[in-house]
Scaffold this motif. Structure first.
Motif, PDB file in Angstrom:
ATOM      1  N   THR A  23      -4.644   0.543   6.315  1.00 31.37           N
ATOM      2  CA  THR A  23      -4.739   1.603   5.332  1.00 31.37           C
ATOM      3  C   THR A  23      -6.173   1.722   4.867  1.00 31.37           C
ATOM      4  N   ARG A  24      -6.561   2.924   4.491  1.00 32.96           N
ATOM      5  CA  ARG A  24      -7.912   3.128   3.973  1.00 32.96           C
ATOM      6  C   ARG A  24      -7.931   3.011   2.450  1.00 32.96           C
ATOM      7  N   ASP A  25      -6.754   2.980   1.855  1.00 40.55           N
ATOM      8  CA  ASP A  25      -6.681   2.898   0.404  1.00 40.55           C
ATOM      9  C   ASP A  25      -6.892   1.472  -0.087  1.00 40.55           C
ATOM     10  N   THR A  26      -7.404   1.355  -1.289  1.00 40.89           N
ATOM     11  CA  THR A  26      -7.558   0.035  -1.892  1.00 40.89           C
ATOM     12  C   THR A  26      -6.333  -0.321  -2.730  1.00 40.89           C
ATOM     13  N   THR A  27      -5.558   0.702  -3.063  1.00 45.76           N
ATOM     14  CA  THR A  27      -4.341   0.481  -3.836  1.00 45.76           C
ATOM     15  C   THR A  27      -3.144   0.927  -3.012  1.00 45.76           C
ATOM     16  N   TYR A  28      -2.220   0.030  -2.799  1.00 41.65           N
ATOM     17  CA  TYR A  28      -1.053   0.357  -1.977  1.00 41.65           C
ATOM     18  C   TYR A  28       0.057  -0.650  -2.286  1.00 41.65           C
ATOM     19  N   TYR A  29       1.234  -0.338  -1.765  1.00 39.98           N
ATOM     20  CA  TYR A  29       2.380  -1.220  -1.933  1.00 39.98           C
ATOM     21  C   TYR A  29       2.933  -1.587  -0.559  1.00 39.98           C
ATOM     22  N   LEU A  30       3.435  -2.783  -0.471  1.00 40.61           N
ATOM     23  CA  LEU A  30       4.073  -3.272   0.751  1.00 40.61           C
ATOM     24  C   LEU A  30       5.517  -3.625   0.456  1.00 40.61           C
ATOM     25  N   PHE A  31       6.371  -3.379   1.431  1.00 43.87           N
ATOM     26  CA  PHE A  31       7.802  -3.599   1.252  1.00 43.87           C
ATOM     27  C   PHE A  31       8.384  -4.310   2.477  1.00 43.87           C
ATOM     28  N   TRP A  32       9.498  -4.991   2.254  1.00 44.67           N
ATOM     29  CA  TRP A  32      10.352  -5.448   3.346  1.00 44.67           C
ATOM     30  C   TRP A  32      11.759  -4.940   3.070  1.00 44.67           C
ATOM     31  N   TYR A  33      12.382  -4.438   4.157  1.00 43.72           N
ATOM     32  CA  TYR A  33      13.767  -4.005   4.099  1.00 43.72           C
ATOM     33  C   TYR A  33      14.542  -4.695   5.216  1.00 43.72           C
ATOM     34  N   LYS A  34      15.824  -4.879   4.967  1.00 44.74           N
ATOM     35  CA  LYS A  34      16.742  -5.452   5.965  1.00 44.74           C
ATOM     36  C   LYS A  34      17.743  -4.376   6.360  1.00 44.74           C
ATOM     37  N   GLN A  35      18.002  -4.244   7.658  1.00 43.11           N
ATOM     38  CA  GLN A  35      18.985  -3.267   8.129  1.00 43.11           C
ATOM     39  C   GLN A  35      20.042  -3.992   8.951  1.00 43.11           C
TER      40      GLN A  35
END
Lengths: 115, 119
Positions: free
Chosen positions: B27-39
């Motif tokens: 990502t080029r952003d300095t602010t971001y969110y990361l997630f994990w999902y289970k399917q």
């Protein structure tokens, strides 16, 4: 607390037809996002609705359109269906106060098959 | 443009083994969110965790733990003492932070890692 629900569960259409998928968001949520998940792939972001307006869109053509209603439920409409539109369509709801990065909670999806 | 790579397509381990699922993001952003999902096989994505880019502390929740390393753009997920019920496809996802336009936050997902826990 009711979770995200989607209807129908399964749908079969033929090429060129139009389809409408429906989503009811989780109680207390005001934002709805739609994703397309092809078999064996990760979900791809179609668009997001906030305060009844589209406020973000992925790389999908205009024949993919949507609505959000005052009760925050939503519809996804796809015109001129193509074979490649066959996929699992996932709806996710979240609560937004105007900033992004919110947790999104997904429904069970609608499996669309285009013949 | 943002991108999430999950290089492990499928992992198979025997029950009670520890297993780590890798996630690398761009990502080029300095602010971001990361997630994990289970399917699970039922198809519904289950939310597991969200981390913001300013919080690099590792997190543990029961048998699950997450290692966020900004220097290597990685957000790896470890299951300790795996169980058959952990069998599912796991997705890592990224959301960039937007302050305009109502804060649109469509998630960018990786292709997922299919985890098979054998009894």
């Amino acid at each position: 607390e009711t979770g995200v629900t989607q209807s129908p569960t399964h749908l079969i259409k033929t090429r060129g037809q139009q389809v409408t998928l429906r989503c009811s968001s989780q109680s207390g949520h005001n934002t709805v996002s739609w994703y397309q998940q092809a078999l064996g792939q990760g979900p791809q972001f179609i668009f997001q609705y906030y305060r009844e307006e589209e406020n973000g869109r992925g790389n999908f053509p205009p024949r993919f359109s949507g609505l959000q209603f005052p009760n925050y439920s939503s519809e996804l409409n796809v015109n001129a269906l193509e074979l490649d539109d066959s996929a699992l369509y996932l709806c996710a709801s979240s609560f937004s106060s105007g900033r992004s990065g919110n947790e999104q909670f997904f429904g069970p999806g609608t499996r669309l098959t285009v013949l | 443009a943002q991108k999430v790579t999950q290089a492990q397509t499928e992992i198979s381990v025997v029950e009670k083994e520890d297993v780590t699922l890798d996630c690398v993001y761009e990502t080029r952003d300095t602010t971001y969110y990361l997630f994990w999902y289970k399917q699970p096989p039922s198809g519904e994505l289950v939310f597991l965790i969200r981390r913001n880019s300013f919080d690099e502390q590792n997190e543990i929740s029961g048998r699950y733990s997450w290692n966020f390393q900004k220097s290597t753009s990685s957000f790896n997920f470890t299951i300790t003492a795996s169980q058959v019920v952990d069998s599912a496809v796991y997705f890592c996802a990224l959301s960039e932070v937007a302050d305009s336009g109502g804060g649109a936050d469509g998630l960018t997902f990786g292709k997922g890692t299919h985890l098979i826990i054998q009894p």
